[in-house]
Design a protein around this motif. Structure first.
Motif, PDB file in Angstrom:
ATOM      1  N   ASN A  79       0.852  -1.176   0.000  1.00 29.60           N
ATOM      2  CA  ASN A  79       0.000   0.000   0.000  1.00 29.60           C
ATOM      3  C   ASN A  79       0.904   1.248   0.000  1.00 29.60           C
ATOM      4  O   ASN A  79       2.087   1.145   0.319  1.00 29.60           O
ATOM      5  N   PRO A  80       0.377   2.450  -0.292  1.00 31.20           N
ATOM      6  CA  PRO A  80       1.239   3.635  -0.257  1.00 31.20           C
ATOM      7  C   PRO A  80       1.990   3.825   1.054  1.00 31.20           C
ATOM      8  O   PRO A  80       1.462   3.571   2.143  1.00 31.20           O
ATOM      9  N   CYS A 119      -2.056   1.993  -4.218  1.00 33.77           N
ATOM     10  CA  CYS A 119      -3.404   1.459  -4.017  1.00 33.77           C
ATOM     11  C   CYS A 119      -4.010   1.041  -5.356  1.00 33.77           C
ATOM     12  O   CYS A 119      -5.166   0.642  -5.410  1.00 33.77           O
ATOM     13  N   GLU A 138      -5.873  -2.716   0.825  1.00 39.35           N
ATOM     14  CA  GLU A 138      -6.346  -1.327   0.727  1.00 39.35           C
ATOM     15  C   GLU A 138      -7.773  -1.315   0.185  1.00 39.35           C
ATOM     16  O   GLU A 138      -8.078  -1.983  -0.802  1.00 39.35           O
ATOM     17  N   SER A 140      -9.843   0.580  -1.520  1.00 40.81           N
ATOM     18  CA  SER A 140     -10.236   0.872  -2.906  1.00 40.81           C
ATOM     19  C   SER A 140      -9.720  -0.207  -3.853  1.00 40.81           C
ATOM     20  O   SER A 140     -10.376  -0.550  -4.839  1.00 40.81           O
ATOM     21  N   GLY A 290      -5.146  12.315  -7.436  1.00 31.94           N
ATOM     22  CA  GLY A 290      -4.578  10.959  -7.457  1.00 31.94           C
ATOM     23  C   GLY A 290      -4.986  10.138  -6.254  1.00 31.94           C
ATOM     24  O   GLY A 290      -4.154   9.526  -5.594  1.00 31.94           O
ATOM     25  N   CYS A 291      -6.278  10.127  -5.955  1.00 31.60           N
ATOM     26  CA  CYS A 291      -6.833   9.230  -4.928  1.00 31.60           C
ATOM     27  C   CYS A 291      -8.054   8.576  -5.524  1.00 31.60           C
ATOM     28  O   CYS A 291      -9.050   9.266  -5.748  1.00 31.60           O
ATOM     29  N   PRO A 292      -8.007   7.272  -5.796  1.00 25.92           N
ATOM     30  CA  PRO A 292      -6.849   6.378  -5.798  1.00 25.92           C
ATOM     31  C   PRO A 292      -5.746   6.859  -6.757  1.00 25.92           C
ATOM     32  O   PRO A 292      -5.991   7.718  -7.597  1.00 25.92           O
ATOM     33  N   HIS A 293      -4.569   6.287  -6.606  1.00 27.53           N
ATOM     34  CA  HIS A 293      -3.408   6.698  -7.395  1.00 27.53           C
ATOM     35  C   HIS A 293      -3.769   6.914  -8.863  1.00 27.53           C
ATOM     36  O   HIS A 293      -4.468   6.103  -9.476  1.00 27.53           O
ATOM     37  N   CYS A 348       0.471   9.106  -0.670  1.00 31.58           N
ATOM     38  CA  CYS A 348      -0.752   9.845  -1.011  1.00 31.58           C
ATOM     39  C   CYS A 348      -1.041  10.877   0.059  1.00 31.58           C
ATOM     40  O   CYS A 348      -0.390  10.919   1.101  1.00 31.58           O
ATOM     41  N   LYS A 368     -13.129   9.814  -1.466  1.00 37.15           N
ATOM     42  CA  LYS A 368     -12.449   9.113  -0.369  1.00 37.15           C
ATOM     43  C   LYS A 368     -11.525  10.070   0.386  1.00 37.15           C
ATOM     44  O   LYS A 368     -11.542  10.134   1.610  1.00 37.15           O
TER      45      LYS A 368
HETATM   46 FE1  F3S Z   1      -5.102   5.381  -2.319  1.00 41.00          FE
HETATM   47 FE2  F3S Z   1      -4.440   7.029  -0.423  1.00 41.00          FE
HETATM   48 FE3  F3S Z   1      -6.680   7.349  -1.693  1.00 41.00          FE
HETATM   49  S1  F3S Z   1      -4.220   4.851  -0.369  1.00 41.00           S
HETATM   50  S2  F3S Z   1      -7.302   5.326  -2.316  1.00 41.00           S
HETATM   51  S3  F3S Z   1      -4.638   7.517  -2.580  1.00 41.00           S
HETATM   52  S4  F3S Z   1      -6.385   7.610   0.480  1.00 41.00           S
END
Ligand code: F3S
Length: 396
Positions: A79-80, A119, A138, A140, A290-293, A348, A368
């Motif tokens: 995971n990150p 992730c 993780e 997601s 970039g969440c998820p990456h 992240c 998220k």
């Molecule tokens: Fe990944 Fe961090 Fe979002 S682990 S899903 S970028 S909170």
């Protein structure tokens, strides 16, 4: 629980102390959830990587296992982590934090784990096959692999994922069993979703509305994988949803029976209210995407948007190291950096210590991240689509 001869050996300590300890953990977990046997896993993704999350006790635990010769049996990703492992100094991560984070990564590496911290392992060389059993952590990534790929995984904790990696098996319960993978609520979407953030808002709303359920979506406009990863990530964060179906879009959706299930209507009003509830700040002092990456498609679109512009405030795009390498090769990184942005790999906005780096209000396009940033990073949040974030908050 039925155990094979090899599993009996692990339990009796014939494969070493670490294997015995971790296998006992899997057996206990299986007993709690009524598993009848162990099943081999094709790959593992281990959480609990950032020094911010695991602290000194976690670091010592990992170094102890690495020193005792623990080695993974299957393809294992991470995971990150808490920082960009190559450019942490230049970005401004604290040196004492970096020293501990590097030790954590070295311990994982000694165990044979691929130190690609992301992730989105499925975009970076760890793509499970349809219906393959895996043990990922993780939320997601778990949601994406169960729903969009059609693999089978529970949401593992850090220790149970590490145990699966070192023993090569996981107890057969929960989402590994077909009978637990049936949808139990339908969401009928009556509005068009345009931006990835709209998928994040929808996911947040659905997760909040039906915690721990398996939603089935109808009426969702044709979605790409970036949009589905945004949807699943937000649902997992607000409602621990680990599996969902989208009619005509996810691989097993049209095999599912939905007659007689409760149906919840969702329109523009619900989405707007969700945006409103997640916005707790007015002026972002940094925007982090970039969440998820981020995928290469997302990075490419952003570089197109930023070409020839100058940002007035910091912009980070979080992604995996592998994706950043591809962005470098395509020239996207240079365009983004010329505008004043940064592509940050391995970490992240949620697991890095941004609150210790002077940031108080963060702009995001992720449902998220908008959910977690206030609690995990003491941030006020501006939750909007990329166009609004870049044009208004970064004043290009
Ligand atoms: Fe990944 Fe961090 Fe979002 S682990 S899903 S970028 S909170």
């Amino acid at each position: 629980m039925f155990l094979t001869k090899d599993e009996e050996k692990m339990l009796k300590g014939e494969c070493g102390e670490v294997v015995e300890r971790l296998f006992r953990l899997l057996v206990r977990l299986g007993d709690i959830y009524g598993a009848k046997k162990m099943i081999p896993v094709g790959s593992v993704q281990v959480a609990g990587v950032s020094y911010k999350s695991i602290g000194d006790p976690g670091l010592e635990f990992l170094e102890d296992y690495a020193k005792k010769g623990a080695k993974v049996k299957v393809l294992t990703y991470l995971n990150p982590a808490g920082m960009d492992m190559e450019n942490w100094k230049e970005i401004g991560f604290p040196a004492d934090f970096a020293e501990k984070q590097i030790r954590i990564m070295n311990a994982f590496k000694d165990m044979g784990i691929i130190v690609t911290s992301t992730c989105t392992p499925y975009l970076s060389g760890n793509l499970p096959r349809f219906r393959e059993h895996i043990a990922w952590s993780e939320s997601s990534a778990v949601s994406f692999s169960n729903s969009v790929i059609g693999a089978r995984t529970n949401r593992e904790g850090g220790p149970s994922a590490l145990a699966a990696a070192i023993c090569g098996v996981t107890p057969n319960y929960g989402l590994h069993l077909d009978e637990n993978r049936k949808p139990n609520v339908v969401f009928n979407i009556n509005t068009d979703l345009i931006h990835n953030s709209d998928y994040g808002a929808l996911g947040y709303y659905v997760g909040k509305t039906v915690k721990n359920k398996i939603p089935y979506f109808i009426g969702l406009s044709e979605s790409n994988t970036d949009q589905l990863k945004a949807l699943g990530a937000a649902m997992a964060a607000s409602g621990a949803v680990a599996l969902y179906y989208v009619k005509d879009q996810t691989p097993e959706a049209n095999l599912m029976e939905i007659d007689g299930l409760e149906t919840i209507e969702v329109g523009k009003k619900e989405l707007l209210e969700t945006y409103e509830s997640l916005n707790t700040g007015d002026n972002a002092d940094i925007v982090i995407l970039g969440c998820p990456h981020a995928s290469l498609r997302e990075i490419s679109a952003l570089s197109e948007k930023l070409e020839g512009k100058t940002l007035q405030k910091p912009l980070w795009i979080c992604t995996s190291r592998i994706m950043k390498e591809a962005a470098n090769r395509m020239g996207f990184t240079k365009i983004i950096e010329d505008a004043g942005g940064k592509i940050i790999a391995d970490t992240c906005m949620v697991v890095s210590p941004i609150e210790d780096m002077g940031y108080e209000t963060t702009g995001v396009n992720s449902g998220k991240a908008a959910n977690y940033l206030p609690g995990f990073c003491k941030q006020k949040v501006v939750f909007k689509n990329i166009d609004e974030l870049i044009d208004k908050h970064l004043k290009t």
